[in-house]
Enzyme design. Structure first.
Site, mmCIF file in Angstrom:
data_model
loop_
_atom_site.group_PDB
_atom_site.id
_atom_site.type_symbol
_atom_site.label_atom_id
_atom_site.label_comp_id
_atom_site.label_asym_id
_atom_site.label_seq_id
_atom_site.Cartn_x
_atom_site.Cartn_y
_atom_site.Cartn_z
ATOM 1 C CD GLU A 118 -2.605 1.194 2.661
ATOM 2 O OE1 GLU A 118 -2.171 0.540 3.627
ATOM 3 O OE2 GLU A 118 -3.643 1.874 2.711
ATOM 4 C CE LYS A 195 -7.194 2.005 3.644
ATOM 5 N NZ LYS A 195 -5.836 2.281 4.181
ATOM 6 C CB CYS A 232 -4.827 -1.196 4.037
ATOM 7 S SG CYS A 232 -4.009 -1.242 5.665
#
Lengths: 383, 383
Positions: A118, A195, A232
């Protein structure tokens, strides 16, 4: 958090006698992963480049009507090579060089799809809550220097690149996103996946910088399989994995940045559960090392101001739909994990366990719609 | 599947030196669980009764406005005490006696809520696909002999009993369900929760006997906390756990029956993931031993007809919302696991990690409703 163990798996290997080790591995990992026979040039390049190289393979049963669909993925974990107060452009260039070195080895190992960690072009500076210089690491997903760099890699080595960056979205007021750019082996930008879930936990003050993603759950149909990227903190949300799977993902990458004190005992659980629950492969990747910042910051825990976020513990791994998994990469070193998989395993496991068939999604769609209402009445039974 | 390891945890304890063991436990289990100081009468009764006794405690931080809400739960796993061709009533009576013995020890240990394994009054005979005599084990949830037996236990020891049985539903044509009956410590039947997801995997031919449950996701508000029951195969469905949690469950029991070759590497993952994802305690329970049947049956795997389903591997454990867990009970012996928990930990972990706040359930309710449509168009990006 001291980084005392090199890896959980190496510790088990060292201490547990062979007769028990096989049983321990069966219970913990679903069996002993097959080691890949990687070229010796790759091993020596990794040694020279001072990064770990591991390779494992997952099998599927032969079928009559489909040929095996063998794919090799490469997971890259790394430290930031330069101190965080080095000029931004110099840090980015050093990261490009480091990744170039590792991807060259991935190519030697026949990797078809490579994924980086990430926000790989920068230190994970959101703990500071400062804007400059950190927001200067943001780039255009479509034609920023990092995307161009990845396009070159993709063409040179004929591989798909998943490149998670901090995105500057000029078209919408120049706001930031946490975004994975997916680049085809042709060199074309296939698209991006933002995300979906943004943490507000510990020093992960990311909601100060960017909002929840608006790209939904895209699946990228590459030459090597249908892939998706769950970035994540989306790892903690089973519905996020589910929707990528509903859209047909066979491999879901999970580029991450997370530290020992916060999440290390959750790490082996969540992505592996997602592989099981969704009949797909999952590939969680975590950065390594400790990153220091010039200005001290506090952590919302009553403690004194300090200069570092904690130890990023690496431990990247691949989990398979049958619940088996590879060992993790090191907790402290840069590394490349090569995993070979036959994607036919996804449907084979699905046909065996039937979670999608027995999932009763109609009921849940209805119940969830009810549960989000402000005056939702939970189903509670009292005496 | 040979039952060679007594338990994964005892094997790790035996071989790994103390300096590494603490790190291994931190990574694998989120730390060393605190051992409970159980009364010596309980230890000797367990030894005399030839079952394992273990006790562990989970802590929460002190709060200003809420007192700690300390609860002790008891998880019971057991073999069937008599051969499967013993007369039905005799088998049931022997199981009642065995459970009575174990619950007496749970009471000595101050247990407030006890849960038995799935279909605890019978052998797990669904592998045979025969109806008689197995369907004779079915009972009324409201006033069958087993419910009456549990009501006596509940009153005698002032504890809540979760009693998973094969239910005969006389009101609806006498059909069968796989049902957990929840009995208050007052002795009253609080209600029932039916198995929501029915397996069609391996020898788990349960869909031949009963359908998907129609009781939704009830939460039972007991004197000792808000509890729910996710029966067996529902463990594989993250949405099932989620909806129990949405209705307010702080402890979700998962009475199960599952065998080594099928699921052992999934077992430590799924219920623990659910505890993490939903900020609650989860309590998976599995029976132990191998059950033999007089008539041989085949398993849909091309193999020869045989007389047993495989090894039920026990390994019952409790997982906490912070991702930590107790060791598992034995893989081979009857056992009682006592876990003390401060239920305040659920909200504390929720306020830290915020999964419910960041869950974007509005988006998923909408996306799921779309995804179940017959002509759903998945979100796929191609070059």
């Amino acid at each position: 958090m001291a980084a005392t163990l090199e890896s959980l798996e190496s510790c088990l290997e060292r201490h547990i006698p062979p007769e028990d080790l096989a049983e321990v591995k069966r219970i913990l990992y679903g069996g002993e992963a097959r080691k890949l026979n990687l070229p010796s040039a790759a091993w020596s390049a990794a040694q020279e480049g001072d990064f770990e190289l591991q390779g494992y393979g997952f099998e599927a049963a032969p079928e009559q009507l489909r040929r095996p669909r063998i794919v090799r993925v490469g997971l890259v974990q790394n430290k930031i090579p330069l101190p965080t107060d080095t000029p931004v452009a110099v840090q980015v260039a050093a990261l490009h060089r480091r990744i170039e070195e590792i991807v060259a080895v991935a190519a030697m190992c026949g990797v078809n799809i490579v994924c980086f960690q990430e926000a790989w072009t920068m230190p994970f500076a959101f703990c500071t809550r400062e804007k400059l210089p950190w927001t200067e690491f943001a780039e255009s997903a479509e034609d920023g220097p990092t995307t161009k760099f990845c396009q070159e890699l993709a063409k040179k080595y004929n591989l798909v690149v998943v490149s998670p960056i901090l995105e500057r979205d000029e078209v919408h007021g120049g706001i930031l996103w946490n975004t994975a750019v997916v680049i085809s082996n042709s060199g074309a930008v296939l698209g991006k996946s933002r995300k979906n879930h943004i943490p507000r936990v510990g020093d992960f003050n990311e909601s100060t910088y960017y909002m929840e993603g608006n790209t939904g759950h895209p699946v990228f149909q590459t030459q090597f399989g249908a892939i998706a990227v769950n970035i994540c903190y989306g790892r903690h949300h089973p519905l996020n994995w589910l929707m990528f799977s509903m859209n047909g993902a066979e491999i879901i990458f999970n580029p991450s940045a997370t530290i020992g004190t916060l999440s290390e005992s959750l790490w082996p659980i969540e992505a592996r559960n997602a592989a099981i629950a969704n009949h797909c492969f999952t590939c969680p990747i975590n950065r390594v090392g400790t990153e220091y910042y010039k200005n001290a910051f506090t952590s919302g825990d009553g403690g004194k101001a300090h200069h570092e976020l904690g130890h990023f513990y690496g431990s990247s791994y691949v989990a398979a739909p049958d619940g088996s998994r590879t060992p993790g990469l090191s907790r402290t070193r840069d590394g490349l994990l090569v995993a070979e998989m036959d994607l036919n395993l996804c449907r084979q496991v699905g046909d065996k366990w039937n979670f999608k068939m027995t999932g009763r999604y109609d009921m849940y769609a209805e119940k969830l719609a009810e549960a989000i209402q402000p005056y939702f009445m939970p189903s509670i039974i009292k005496e």
